[in-house]
Design a protein around this motif. Structure first.
Motif, PDB file in Angstrom:
ATOM      1  N   GLY A 270     -82.743 -32.634  25.843  1.00  0.00           N
ATOM      2  CA  GLY A 270     -81.715 -33.644  26.049  1.00  0.00           C
ATOM      3  C   GLY A 270     -81.625 -34.061  27.509  1.00  0.00           C
ATOM      4  N   ASP A 271     -80.677 -34.929  27.797  1.00  0.00           N
ATOM      5  CA  ASP A 271     -80.442 -35.378  29.161  1.00  0.00           C
ATOM      6  C   ASP A 271     -79.880 -34.243  30.009  1.00  0.00           C
ATOM      7  OD1 ASP A 271     -81.214 -37.909  28.330  1.00  0.00           O
ATOM      8  OD2 ASP A 271     -79.156 -38.628  28.081  1.00  0.00           O
ATOM      9  N   ARG A 272     -80.200 -34.282  31.303  1.00  0.00           N
ATOM     10  CA  ARG A 272     -79.680 -33.355  32.310  1.00  0.00           C
ATOM     11  C   ARG A 272     -79.976 -31.882  32.018  1.00  0.00           C
ATOM     12  NH1 ARG A 272     -74.070 -36.025  34.549  1.00  0.00           N
ATOM     13  NH2 ARG A 272     -75.053 -37.953  35.189  1.00  0.00           N
ATOM     14  N   VAL A 273     -81.099 -31.622  31.386  1.00  0.00           N
ATOM     15  CA  VAL A 273     -81.560 -30.240  31.184  1.00  0.00           C
ATOM     16  C   VAL A 273     -82.213 -29.766  32.470  1.00  0.00           C
ATOM     17  CG1 VAL A 273     -83.263 -28.832  29.942  1.00  0.00           C
ATOM     18  CG2 VAL A 273     -81.815 -30.448  28.692  1.00  0.00           C
ATOM     19  N   TRP A 274     -82.041 -28.492  32.785  1.00  0.00           N
ATOM     20  CA  TRP A 274     -82.614 -27.899  33.991  1.00  0.00           C
ATOM     21  C   TRP A 274     -83.439 -26.695  33.585  1.00  0.00           C
ATOM     22  CZ3 TRP A 274     -79.170 -25.501  38.388  1.00  0.00           C
ATOM     23  CH2 TRP A 274     -79.987 -25.100  39.450  1.00  0.00           C
ATOM     24  N   LEU A 275     -84.747 -26.761  33.853  1.00  0.00           N
ATOM     25  CA  LEU A 275     -85.645 -25.627  33.628  1.00  0.00           C
ATOM     26  C   LEU A 275     -85.982 -25.021  34.978  1.00  0.00           C
ATOM     27  CD1 LEU A 275     -88.337 -27.013  31.116  1.00  0.00           C
ATOM     28  CD2 LEU A 275     -86.099 -26.033  30.598  1.00  0.00           C
ATOM     29  N   GLY A 276     -85.769 -23.706  35.132  1.00  0.00           N
ATOM     30  CA  GLY A 276     -86.166 -23.026  36.354  1.00  0.00           C
ATOM     31  C   GLY A 276     -87.684 -22.918  36.433  1.00  0.00           C
ATOM     32  N   ALA A 277     -88.167 -22.288  37.480  1.00  0.00           N
ATOM     33  CA  ALA A 277     -89.609 -22.135  37.689  1.00  0.00           C
ATOM     34  C   ALA A 277     -90.235 -21.305  36.576  1.00  0.00           C
ATOM     35  CB  ALA A 277     -89.867 -21.465  39.042  1.00  0.00           C
TER      36      ALA A 277
ATOM     37  N   GLY B  87     -94.461 -24.910  37.807  1.00  0.00           N
ATOM     38  CA  GLY B  87     -95.204 -23.981  36.979  1.00  0.00           C
ATOM     39  C   GLY B  87     -94.735 -23.869  35.546  1.00  0.00           C
ATOM     40  N   CYS B  88     -93.999 -24.850  35.029  1.00  0.00           N
ATOM     41  CA  CYS B  88     -93.526 -24.790  33.639  1.00  0.00           C
ATOM     42  C   CYS B  88     -94.633 -25.221  32.672  1.00  0.00           C
ATOM     43  CB  CYS B  88     -92.305 -25.680  33.457  1.00  0.00           C
ATOM     44  SG  CYS B  88     -90.839 -25.067  34.310  1.00  0.00           S
ATOM     45  N   TYR B  89     -94.506 -24.765  31.421  1.00  0.00           N
ATOM     46  CA  TYR B  89     -95.427 -25.162  30.352  1.00  0.00           C
ATOM     47  C   TYR B  89     -94.571 -25.592  29.165  1.00  0.00           C
ATOM     48  CZ  TYR B  89     -98.954 -24.984  26.684  1.00  0.00           C
ATOM     49  OH  TYR B  89     -99.792 -25.310  25.654  1.00  0.00           O
ATOM     50  N   ILE B  90     -94.781 -26.830  28.698  1.00  0.00           N
ATOM     51  CA  ILE B  90     -94.020 -27.378  27.574  1.00  0.00           C
ATOM     52  C   ILE B  90     -95.025 -27.854  26.536  1.00  0.00           C
ATOM     53  CG2 ILE B  90     -92.344 -29.124  26.863  1.00  0.00           C
ATOM     54  CD1 ILE B  90     -91.501 -29.209  29.905  1.00  0.00           C
ATOM     55  N   THR B  91     -94.872 -27.387  25.286  1.00  0.00           N
ATOM     56  CA  THR B  91     -95.821 -27.749  24.243  1.00  0.00           C
ATOM     57  C   THR B  91     -95.105 -28.058  22.940  1.00  0.00           C
ATOM     58  OG1 THR B  91     -97.890 -27.120  23.144  1.00  0.00           O
ATOM     59  CG2 THR B  91     -96.246 -25.368  23.465  1.00  0.00           C
ATOM     60  N   ASP B  92     -95.812 -28.708  22.030  1.00  0.00           N
ATOM     61  CA  ASP B  92     -95.272 -28.995  20.701  1.00  0.00           C
ATOM     62  C   ASP B  92     -96.181 -28.426  19.606  1.00  0.00           C
ATOM     63  OD1 ASP B  92     -97.469 -30.666  20.762  1.00  0.00           O
ATOM     64  OD2 ASP B  92     -96.375 -32.489  20.237  1.00  0.00           O
TER      65      ASP B  92
ATOM     66  N   ALA C 152     -75.541 -24.827  27.270  1.00  0.00           N
ATOM     67  CA  ALA C 152     -75.788 -23.380  27.311  1.00  0.00           C
ATOM     68  C   ALA C 152     -76.608 -23.003  28.542  1.00  0.00           C
ATOM     69  CB  ALA C 152     -76.524 -22.939  26.052  1.00  0.00           C
ATOM     70  N   ILE C 153     -76.426 -21.762  28.978  1.00  0.00           N
ATOM     71  CA  ILE C 153     -77.272 -21.162  30.006  1.00  0.00           C
ATOM     72  C   ILE C 153     -78.035 -20.047  29.303  1.00  0.00           C
ATOM     73  CG2 ILE C 153     -77.341 -19.910  32.190  1.00  0.00           C
ATOM     74  CD1 ILE C 153     -74.664 -21.330  32.870  1.00  0.00           C
ATOM     75  N   ALA C 154     -79.366 -20.151  29.299  1.00  0.00           N
ATOM     76  CA  ALA C 154     -80.203 -19.202  28.571  1.00  0.00           C
ATOM     77  C   ALA C 154     -81.239 -18.602  29.504  1.00  0.00           C
ATOM     78  CB  ALA C 154     -80.888 -19.893  27.390  1.00  0.00           C
ATOM     79  N   VAL C 155     -81.516 -17.305  29.315  1.00  0.00           N
ATOM     80  CA  VAL C 155     -82.506 -16.601  30.130  1.00  0.00           C
ATOM     81  C   VAL C 155     -83.252 -15.594  29.266  1.00  0.00           C
ATOM     82  CG1 VAL C 155     -81.150 -16.832  32.248  1.00  0.00           C
ATOM     83  CG2 VAL C 155     -80.885 -14.799  30.838  1.00  0.00           C
ATOM     84  N   GLY C 156     -84.427 -15.190  29.742  1.00  0.00           N
ATOM     85  CA  GLY C 156     -85.134 -14.076  29.132  1.00  0.00           C
ATOM     86  C   GLY C 156     -86.347 -14.466  28.323  1.00  0.00           C
TER      87      GLY C 156
ATOM     88  N   GLN D 247     -78.375 -31.173  25.534  1.00  0.00           N
ATOM     89  CA  GLN D 247     -77.977 -31.852  26.767  1.00  0.00           C
ATOM     90  C   GLN D 247     -77.267 -30.891  27.708  1.00  0.00           C
ATOM     91  OE1 GLN D 247     -76.206 -35.697  26.232  1.00  0.00           O
ATOM     92  NE2 GLN D 247     -74.858 -35.407  27.977  1.00  0.00           N
ATOM     93  N   GLY D 248     -77.655 -30.946  28.986  1.00  0.00           N
ATOM     94  CA  GLY D 248     -76.979 -30.174  30.020  1.00  0.00           C
ATOM     95  C   GLY D 248     -77.278 -28.684  30.023  1.00  0.00           C
ATOM     96  N   ALA D 249     -78.205 -28.227  29.202  1.00  0.00           N
ATOM     97  CA  ALA D 249     -78.542 -26.798  29.166  1.00  0.00           C
ATOM     98  C   ALA D 249     -79.327 -26.407  30.410  1.00  0.00           C
ATOM     99  CB  ALA D 249     -79.336 -26.463  27.908  1.00  0.00           C
ATOM    100  N   VAL D 250     -79.240 -25.121  30.760  1.00  0.00           N
ATOM    101  CA  VAL D 250     -79.968 -24.556  31.893  1.00  0.00           C
ATOM    102  C   VAL D 250     -80.792 -23.393  31.374  1.00  0.00           C
ATOM    103  CG1 VAL D 250     -79.769 -23.417  34.137  1.00  0.00           C
ATOM    104  CG2 VAL D 250     -78.119 -25.188  33.496  1.00  0.00           C
ATOM    105  N   ILE D 251     -82.080 -23.369  31.705  1.00  0.00           N
ATOM    106  CA  ILE D 251     -82.969 -22.287  31.296  1.00  0.00           C
ATOM    107  C   ILE D 251     -83.430 -21.569  32.555  1.00  0.00           C
ATOM    108  CG2 ILE D 251     -85.004 -21.637  29.981  1.00  0.00           C
ATOM    109  CD1 ILE D 251     -82.885 -23.189  28.322  1.00  0.00           C
ATOM    110  N   GLY D 252     -83.156 -20.255  32.637  1.00  0.00           N
ATOM    111  CA  GLY D 252     -83.470 -19.471  33.817  1.00  0.00           C
ATOM    112  C   GLY D 252     -84.959 -19.312  34.050  1.00  0.00           C
ATOM    113  N   ALA D 253     -85.328 -19.125  35.302  1.00  0.00           N
ATOM    114  CA  ALA D 253     -86.726 -18.985  35.711  1.00  0.00           C
ATOM    115  C   ALA D 253     -87.427 -17.896  34.915  1.00  0.00           C
ATOM    116  CB  ALA D 253     -86.799 -18.668  37.202  1.00  0.00           C
TER     117      ALA D 253
END
Length: 188
Positions: free
Chosen positions: A128-135, A99-104, A165-169, A147-153
């Motif tokens: 970057g490489d190894r990025v993780w996007l939650g739902a 259910g992610c949405y990515i735009t430019d 970085a770990i980012a949420v909100g 690279q390697g960042a995590v974005i919370g659901a």
């Protein structure tokens, strides 16, 4: 048996989209995805996986570079929408939740024009490489996720996120950084 049938269907989709002009640099695991037009504006590296309901949409005139580029071994989960008019680059070994949405791009805000006639405003979006996007994460135009960042659901990424970085909100804010794994102290 179902797995074998799914594999045959995926191989058929690889053949079909390659014939339409999508640049595939190896085998891409594809479920029932949608690419409505501008096939030549998409580049998928071998080993990436696109699950059921993924939409890759490129709008506007063709450019000399791919508008959507997805790196090797990246997994894009169900019902994710990637919407490009200029450039969206997703690195290798990324995990993108459902259910992610990515735009430019987005639209202008001229009060004299109706919403659907506003001009597009585009800026490249990069992961970057190894990025993780939650739902259900939304990534907006002009953002770079390191690279390697995590974005919370459920987060909405409106600004750059640093490497590790770990980012949420809403909007997404960095709450901490991934800790490097300790190096074992081996004594021989």
């Amino acid at each position: 048996m179902q797995r074998a049938i799914a594999g045959i269907k995926s191989r058929w989709r690889n053949f079909y989209y390659r014939r339409l002009g999508v640049k595939l640099t190896g085998y891409v695991w594809m479920r029932e995805i949608e690419i409505p037009r501008n096939y030549g504006d998409i580049e998928l590296e071998g080993g990436c996986s696109l699950d059921r309901g993924v939409v890759l949409l490129c709008s506007g005139e063709p450019l000399p570079h791919p508008k959507i580029r997805i790196g090797a071994s990246t997994y894009i989960n169900r019902h994710t929408f990637i919407d490009a008019s200029l450039s969206i680059a997703i690195g290798r070994e990324c995990a993108i939740g459902p259910g992610c949405y990515i735009t430019d791009h987005d639209h202008g805000l001229d009060s004299d024009l109706p919403p659907l006639t506003q001009p597009l405003i585009s800026q490249p979006t990069q992961m970057g490489d190894r990025v993780w996007l939650g739902a259900n994460v939304t990534v907006l135009k002009g953002v770079t996720i390191g690279q390697g960042a995590v974005i919370g659901a459920g987060s909405v990424v409106t600004k750059n996120i640093p490497e590790g970085a770990i980012a949420v909100g809403v909007p997404a804010r960095v709450i901490r950084y991934k800790q490097p794994l300790p190096v074992p102290n081996l004594v021989y």
